[in-house]
Each structure stands twice: as structure tokens, then as C-alpha cells.
Design an enzyme around this catalytic site. Structure first.
Site, PDB file in Angstrom:
ATOM      1  N   SER A  93      23.008  -4.970  36.868  1.00 42.50           N
ATOM      2  CA  SER A  93      23.792  -5.367  38.030  1.00 42.50           C
ATOM      3  C   SER A  93      23.262  -6.692  38.555  1.00 42.50           C
ATOM      4  O   SER A  93      22.117  -7.070  38.295  1.00 42.50           O
ATOM      5  CB  SER A  93      23.680  -4.319  39.136  1.00 42.50           C
ATOM      6  OG  SER A  93      22.404  -4.404  39.780  1.00 42.50           O
ATOM      7  N   ASP A  94      24.101  -7.424  39.280  1.00 43.94           N
ATOM      8  CA  ASP A  94      23.564  -8.505  40.085  1.00 43.94           C
ATOM      9  C   ASP A  94      22.722  -7.853  41.186  1.00 43.94           C
ATOM     10  O   ASP A  94      22.781  -6.640  41.403  1.00 43.94           O
ATOM     11  CB  ASP A  94      24.694  -9.357  40.671  1.00 43.94           C
ATOM     12  CG  ASP A  94      24.256 -10.778  40.975  1.00 43.94           C
ATOM     13  OD1 ASP A  94      23.042 -10.999  41.175  1.00 43.94           O
ATOM     14  OD2 ASP A  94      25.117 -11.670  41.029  1.00 43.94           O
ATOM     15  N   CYS A  95      21.943  -8.648  41.874  1.00 39.98           N
ATOM     16  CA  CYS A  95      20.927  -8.071  42.764  1.00 39.98           C
ATOM     17  C   CYS A  95      21.541  -7.452  44.008  1.00 39.98           C
ATOM     18  O   CYS A  95      22.203  -8.130  44.788  1.00 39.98           O
ATOM     19  CB  CYS A  95      19.897  -9.137  43.107  1.00 39.98           C
ATOM     20  SG  CYS A  95      18.994  -9.639  41.634  1.00 39.98           S
TER      21      CYS A  95
ATOM     22  N   ALA B 120      23.906  -5.314  43.825  1.00 38.56           N
ATOM     23  CA  ALA B 120      25.328  -5.073  43.592  1.00 38.56           C
ATOM     24  C   ALA B 120      25.669  -3.589  43.555  1.00 38.56           C
ATOM     25  O   ALA B 120      26.830  -3.221  43.720  1.00 38.56           O
ATOM     26  CB  ALA B 120      25.769  -5.731  42.280  1.00 38.56           C
TER      27      ALA B 120
ATOM     28  N   CYS C 192      26.859  -7.523  35.470  1.00 43.15           N
ATOM     29  CA  CYS C 192      28.091  -7.257  36.216  1.00 43.15           C
ATOM     30  C   CYS C 192      27.958  -7.807  37.634  1.00 43.15           C
ATOM     31  O   CYS C 192      26.882  -7.814  38.218  1.00 43.15           O
ATOM     32  CB  CYS C 192      28.431  -5.768  36.217  1.00 43.15           C
ATOM     33  SG  CYS C 192      27.103  -4.638  36.675  1.00 43.15           S
TER      34      CYS C 192
END
Length: 821
Positions: A337-339, A341, A305
Site C-alpha cells: 500500500s501507499d503509506c 493507504a 496501490c
């Protein structure tokens, strides 16, 4: 610079390949997203604070971090259950049990604190269970790279094959090639895992739609067309994961960034806080199809995401979208999650009222893993404050451990799988290099060939000047998410293999080209050379992660350099364009002193060799643009406007070839060849009739409820009794009129006969690549699923099939057919 012989060039390449060492790695350290992530974690910096640090200081901090923080301990391929100790007796080690039973067993054995430590990308070890630490974050977009902490070039493997950047590979429109490239990357990835230099879970591919030509990460994607991107996603995942009949995986691929993510930093908008306002219509038939295909057909085991919000809600907190992936599309994997996020939901977006609220938002929405430390730091508090329950954590862990079980990480025996035997000899192989060559060849696009100026006749060329700073720079050839190449070949080296008397002058100090100080020398060399190859375009200083472009023109004074050089040469020059995003080269397109224009994208480590092959006719170019090339005037359109469809009331022209109504520099699918091809329709339906119940109702004198008469007549896809029965094929012949044998990509489009509001101008519904010799005909068959390929969404996001006259299009050739109820 003195000229070098072919033998000396080859010797230097060999020496360079053998000298990839730790010093090389250190010298190439840049404050990448991975380093930013590490610094943010350890120094507690926000993204904005990090960006305010002077670049030299950032680089020094990154170097110190690499030296001070042990990176390799968590990536060693130590497997739980592999020893003969007591840990091997746990039920999760019993491979005869169902995966869910084993995952539930492991979750039940963990304490709450141990569970929480498994929710971050760097998962902690649990020694009492024989569970080693694990790093979830590895990257392998177009080859292994160290953008994430999971991949390290510090052991027996010091380099990996750098394939062309995805946007160039996509230009081949060759689904078989796409799968083979992914498989080769996976073999090198598994080999690196087996020697302790990579994980098992890789966060690729990037399957966002290249919606705006300024997007810095558009280069990572397969382009702007939903069908093309969807097909690429399926082939990449299938080739990379190597899933067996029982659901076992060689590696895990991750489809990212879910969803409507395509802006880095533009005019005050940043990806960390941007709210993508997307209509239900555009969501259904533009942004979501690649992710749906990635899951339903590719069987991806991971979904990432994105940073951005979608219609006011952070992507990782969009429970409706995450549930759609699992419940409607059948997703069986983990959602990361993206880093950072999760951190930005409270700290940057201020969407939640506390860190604990953020934890609740994402876990209850269905996210499983946090790239970053936010869940590690705040989940315990979220439980204590009643924001979440332990069951929310258990649900996430079941998804995480199930994927690890499918990867065989908890198997006591490795069952002698072939991929467990891969090692350092399976990286940088000749087979993989040849595949990289083929991918680059098939993707390279010939944009202009004035009066058949190309190919050059080698025996008639006495000298060549290569002008442009990128002409002798191998670092630029990879684009972003690039690792350490095996044996890179610069453009200069590639041409020197054909013409020994080749001279290089940069012309500009760098790609930004902010000075004309090198123009005089370049002009003198060009004036005295037989032919001139001028290398221009983009680099990561113009387009990359966290950086969008502000202009579609050539950077700095590059245009001036091109015009200056082309005005003094003996013959027309060849303009070579590097870069992922479209460039407005209208001036060069019309300039008679420019005999050829070739787009090479970011061609990877073999780019110099392939360009030379095309220049001298050893390869007949056949790539086609996977993106529209817009004029500079398109930059007047706000990048933050997510609408795909045109809106004449506000002079909004729409986006991508499907909806854009303005002028173009080069159209989607454009690409020349050294041959001329023509088509014929051999067979195509004249009429599609929907299933029997509709006909019976018409015979009864009724218009069925399924046929909607509000606006153009249409039938909703959900009301069609059998989409399978509507599938058909179109057979086409391709004739090569000469002058070379070569491959050709057949792109089949469809449009509605009437110009309907909200309906695409045209839409790609199939493609096939065929090889045809001079004077011969090759037949090709393209399969079409009308429910999937010809349908479009209405304003409510409901798929419908329009009735009436439609037109198949093969360039200028058309065939009309009707869809009737």
C-alpha cells in the site's frame, strides 16, 4: 554580492562537498511524507490533524522524532542464514531448494503473532529464527533520498548523486540513457545497502500519467504520453533491478501508484479520499498501459496501490485490478500500500465499517504489505472476528519472502556477486556525475530563440546579470524526492565558470515573489549589464507531494519582474524556467525583448553547469517537451474530471496532446535546436493486411464476425491471429542543415485519416534519438507493433485496430497507409 573567480568558485564547491555532515542533514529536515508517516504512527494523528499543526511545530516534532527514534537498527544489512549457528540449518537458508519451497518453509516456522509483525513496512525481527528486522521502504526516484526511513545519510556515505528530476530526463526521449541512469542509481543504492544505510526494496518509479498540468507530483513522472511512460517504466526497472537469468535481483523496483492517481489537493478534493471516476476506455488506453508494461516487459517485483478510490472502491481493495496484474500480466512480486493507504479506508474514506473490515478488504484483494502500522494493530482482531483467515496472511507472506529470497537476503553465501562488493567509493563517482550531466543536457528544452539570439558568444560578453531567487539556490534544483547532492552547482556558479564578471541579484525574496521590494536593485543591475539571464518558474512551494497548483502562470509577481527587466536591458534577455509542470508564458513567447526561453525542469546537482554549456554553445540543445503546455484558461477545467476524451456537449476540451482540442502554449514534443533538421521517409508500409482467415472469408462472400461494422470498421485485438506478424519498421533519414553538429529526437506519430469520435488526434508510436553532423544525413529505424501502438480502446475498454486510411506523421511530413482485412 561580490563576484568570484572561477578558481574560488571551484574551491568553494569542493569545500561544500567535504562538509556534508550530520549538522547539514539536521538543518535540512522538513516534515516530509516520511516524517508525517512516523508522526502519525507514534502520535496517532490523522493526515488532517497533522496538516492543522503549525509548520514550525511540525518541523520541531520532525526533528525530535529523528533524534529520539532509532532509525538505523532496522536497516543494517544483517542477513539471516549468514551465521554458522543453528538458524543456518533451516530449509529457507538452503539455496539449493526452489524459492517457493524456501518461502513456504519460512512461513510455516512463524507463529501468528510473528506473521502479523511482518506485514508492515518496518518488519520486526524474529530472533529465534535468526531473522533480523527489515525496512521495506526506501526511495530512489532520481537518486537516493531520505523520504522514507530506509535510506540514511548518517554513515560513511553522506551524499548521493542527484540526477535530474524524471520529467526532465524523460524529455531526452532516450531509452538507453534512461536505463543507464537507473543502473547508476541502483549501484549507489546497493552500495548504501552494503554499508548499512539503505534497504534492498525501493519504491520507484512513479509511472502515473501526467494528466493535469496542475498536478504537484507530475514532475516525478515521465510525462503525459502512455508509450513514453511505459517505455521509461521498462527501462528504469530493468536498469535498477539488474535481474539475472534465474530471477535473482540486485534490488527491487516498485511501480507506483496503481492506479489513476494524479491529484494531491485541489478545491476540496484530497488524494486520501478522492474517488477517481475513470471510464473503461480511458483505463485501458491511458492509465493502465504503463503498469502493464512495467510488469510484462520490465518484470517489476513490486506494485504499489494508491490512496485514491477508483470508481468507488479503494485502490488497495480493487481485487479485480490486483488480480489482473497477477493473472493476466504475470506479476510475480509483492503489492504494498501507499503509506497509511489502508488506515484511510476506514478512517477517512469510511468505505469499510471497521478497521477489521479494512484489513479483510485489502488482504483478500491481494495486497501483501502495509506501509504503516494498521495491519500490525488490527490484523489479530480481524482474525478473531472471523473477517480473515490465517491463510490470507500466509499468501501475503509468501509473496514478501519470495522477493526477499530473489534478492539473496536468505542466502548463506553471497556467491561473490559484483554488487555485494560495492561501497562508499561507488557513490558520487565521476562516472555517475558525467551521466547526470548527460541526462540534464539531453533533457533541457530550448523553447524560444528569437532570430538566433542564442548561443551567446563568450568572447563578446563582458558582464552578465543573473536575476531571480533561484539563480543562486542549489536546493531548488532537485525537485521533490531529492537526497543530499554530492557537489551541486548553482546557475550563478555555472555561468561564472564562463564569465567571471557575473553579478547576482534575487529580484524577489523567494520564488513565491509576493513583493516588488527587490525590483529597483534588479533593474539597476540589469540596465548596466551586457546580458541578463532571468531565472523564473516554480519550486516545491508551488508543486510537490500533497500540493497541487491553482494557476499555470508564473507565481506571484514574477511576470511583472520579467517584463520590468526586459524593458530596460541593452539586449534581449534570456528567460530560464525551472519547474516540473507547464507554465503559461505566452507573454514571454510574444515579447521581442526576450530573446530566448529555456526550460530546465529540476535539473539536479549539475543543473548550473549544463545551463551555462547551452547558453554559450558548448552543447546543442535537443530535448523535447514530454507534456503539453496549456494556457491559464485550462484551469477552468475541474482537476477532478478524469475524462481524457473531449466532450463538446459540455465544452470539455479533453486532456493531453492525444485528445486535447484547445489552444496550447507549447505542444507535446516541442523543442528547438541550434541546428535545423529535415526528414525523409525511406521506407514505410503502404498497406497492412490482416491474416489469411479473414481474406478467405471475404472470398466466400462473407464479412467475418471479427470485422465490426458498428461505427468505423475495426477488428478487436483479441481476434487477430498473430500480432507478431503485423509488426513492421519505418526507416527515416535525418539531415542536418546547420549551424551546429547535434542530436535530434525523431518522434513518429500516427493518426486516422478521418476525424473519428473517441480516436486520438494523433498518437506517438515510436521515437529514436540520433546524432547528425552539419551537412550530413543519419538514418534511423523505428519499430512499430500495430496491436500495441496503433490500437485504441472502445467504450467498453476493448482494444481494437481501426481499418482504413492512417497517416504516419514526422512533424509536417506525412505518409499514408491502409489497414485492410
Amino acid at each position: 554580492m561580490r563576484n568570484r573567480s572561477v578558481d574560488q568558485t571551484a574551491a568553494n564547491r569542493s569545500e561544500a562537498a567535504n562538509n556534508v555532515n550530520q549538522a547539514t542533514i539536521i538543518s535540512e529536515i522538513r516534515p516530509s511524507n516520511f516524517m508525517k508517516h512516523r508522526l502519525n504512527n507514534y502520535l496517532r494523528l490523522s493526515h488532517e490533524m497533522f496538516d492543522e499543526i503549525p509548520k514550525p511545530v511540525r518541523s520541531l516534532l520532525s526533528l525530535l522524532l529523528l533524534l529520539l527514534i532509532p532509525l538505523s537498527s532496522s536497516t543494517l544489512p544483517n542477513r539471516p542464514c549468514a551465521s554458522s549457528g543453528a538458524a543456518n540449518a533451516f530449509p529457507f537458508c538452503n539455496s539449493s531448494l526452489p524459492l517457493l519451497t524456501r518461502a513456504e518453509s519460512l512461513v510455516s516456522l512463524l507463529t501468528l503473532d510473528e506473521k502479523i509483525k511482518q506485514l508492515s513496512n518496518t518488519a520486526d525481527a524474529v530472533p529465534r529464527l535468526g531473522l533480523p528486522a527489515y525496512e521495506w521502504w526506501s526511495e530512489a526516484l532520481h537518486g537516493l533520498c531520505a523520504n522514507g526511513p530506509g535510506v540514511l545519510f548518517n554513515g560513511s556515505i553522506r551524499a548521493a548523486t542527484v540526477f535530474p528530476q524524471i520529467i526532465l530526463t524523460a524529455a531526452s526521449f532516450n531509452r538507453t540513457l534512461w536505463r543507464e541512469v537507473a543502473r547508476a542509481i541502483a549501484e549507489e543504492a546497493r552500495a548504501m545497502h552494503n554499508v548499512g544505510q539503505a534497504g534492498l526494496t525501493f519504491w520507484a518509479p512513479n509511472i502515473n500519467i501526467f494528466r493535469d498540468p496542475r498536478w504537484g507530483r507530475g514532475q516525478e513522472t515521465p510525462g503525459e504520453d502512455p508509450l513514453t511512460v511505459s517505455t521509461f517504466a521498462v527501462e528504469y526497472v530493468k536498469g535498477f533491478q539488474h535481474e539475472d537469468d534465474n530471477g535473482g535481483l540486485m534490488l527491487s523496483a516498485c511501480c507506483k501508484h496503481f492506479t489513476a492517481y494524479d491529484l494531491e489537493k485541489w478545491n476540496g478534493s484530497a488524494r486520501y479520499t478522492f474517488n477517481a471516476k475513470v471510464t473503461e476506455q480511458d483505463m485501458e488506453d491511458t492509465f493502465q498501459p504503463p503498469f502493464k508494461s512495467c510488469i510484462t516487459e520490465g518484470h517489476a517485483s513490486c506494485l504499489m496501490c494508491a490512496y485514491n478510490q477508483v470508481n468507488g472502491v479503494p485502490s488497495c481493495a480493487r481485487e479485480d485490478l490486483l488480480n489482473q496484474a497477477r493473472d493476466e500480466w504475470g506479476f510475480e512480486g509483492y503489492i504494498t500500500s501507499d503509506c497509511d493507504a489502508v488506515a484511510i479506508i476506514y478512517e477517512n474514506q469510511t468505505y469499510s465499517s471497521s478497521p477489521e473490515e479494512s484489513i479483510a478488504d485489502v488482504l483478500k484483494a491481494g495486497m501483501d504489505l502495509n506501509c504503516g502500522t494498521y495491519l500490525f494493530r488490527h490484523t489479530k482482531s480481524a482474525i478473531e472476528k472471523g473477517k480473515i483467515e490465517e491463510e490470507d496472511i500466509n499468501r501475503a507472506l509468501l509473496n514478501l519472502f519470495t522477493v526477499q529470497l530473489r534478492l539473496g537476503r536468505f542466502n548463506a553465501e553471497q556467491n561473490n556477486q559484483w554488487f555485494n562488493r560495492l561501497g562508499h567509493t561507488d557513490v558520487c563517482t565521476e562516472n555517475h556525475r558525467n551521466l547526470a550531466l548527460e541526462a540534464t543536457r539531453q533533457g533541457l528544452v530550448l523553447l524560444k530563440n528569437e532570430n538566433g539570439f542564442l548561443p551567446l558568444k563568450r568572447q563578446k560578453v563582458e558582464s552578465i546579470a543573473v536575476i531571480g531567487p533561484a539563480g543562486n539556490d542549489t536546493d531548488i534544483l532537485g525537485g521533490d524526492y531529492t537526497g543530499i547532492p554530492c557537489r551541486p552547482v548553482s546557475i550563478l556558479e555555472g555561468i561564472q565558470d564562463y564569465i567571471e564578471n557575473t553579478i547576482f541579484v534575487p529580484g524577489c525574496q523567494n520564488v513565491s515573489c509576493n513583493s516588488t521590494s527587490g525590483f529597483d536593485l534588479a533593474t539597476d543591475v540589469a540596465r548596466n549589464s551586457d546580458y541578463v539571464i532571468l531565472v523564473a518558474g516554480l519550486s516545491l512551494t508551488e508543486e510537490t507531494e500533497d500540493l497541487d497548483r491553482v494557476s499555470l502562470l508564473l507565481p506571484g509577481k514574477q511576470m511583472q519582474l520579467v517584463n520590468t527587466i526586459s524593458s530596460v536591458t541593452k539586449r534581449p534577455i534570456v528567460l530560464v524556467l525551472i519547474g516540473g509542470g507547464p507554465i503559461d508564458v505566452s507573454f514571454a513567447k510574444e515579447n521581442k525583448d526576450i530573446g530566448g526561453i529555456i526550460w530546465i525542469g529540476y535539473p539536479g546537482e549539475v543543473g548550473g553547469q549544463v545551463l551555462a554549456e547551452v547558453l554559450f554553445g558548448d552543447y546543442n540543445p535537443d530535448g523535447r517537451l514530454p507534456i503539453t503546455w496549456y494556457p491559464e484558461s485550462f484551469t477552468n477545467i475541474p482537476m477532478s474530471d478524469m475524462n481524457m476524451r473531449p466532450d463538446p456537449s459540455r465544452s470539455y476540451p479533453g486532456r493531453t496532446y492525444r485528445f486535447y482540442t484547445g489552444e496550447t502554449v507549447y505542444k507535446f514534443g516541442y523543442g528547438l535546436s541550434y541546428s535545423n533538421f529535415s526528414y525523409k521517409f525511406l521506407s514505410a508500409p503502404d498497406k497492412l493486411i490482416l491474416s489469411l482467415p479473414y481474406i478467405e472469408m471475404f472470398h466466400m462472400g462473407k464479412i467475418p464476425d471479427y470485422v465490426r461494422t458498428d461505427g468505423p470498421d475495426h477488428v478487436y485485438i483479441k481476434d487477430i491471429s498473430s500480432c507478431q506478424d503485423l509488426k513492421f519498421s519505418v526507416r527515416v533519414s535525418v539531415f542536418n542543415h546547420g549551424g551546429m553538429n547535434g542530436a535530434h529526437t525523431v518522434l513518429l506519430f500516427v493518426r486516422h485519416r478521418s476525424n473519428l469520435t473517441d480516436y486520438p488526434v494523433k498518437q506517438l508510436i515510436g521515437f529514436e534519438r540520433v546524432h547528425t553532423s552539419v551537412g550530413e544525413t543519419t538514418k534511423v529505424e523505428i519499430f512499430v507493433d500495430p496491436c500495441k501502438h496503433i490500437s485504441v480502446a472502445n467504450k467498453q475498454g476493448k482494444r481494437r485496430l481501426l481499418l482504413g486510411a492512417h497517416v504516419f506523421m514526422l512533424e509536417d511530413l506525412e505518409h499514408e497507409f491502409y489497414i485492410q482485412a
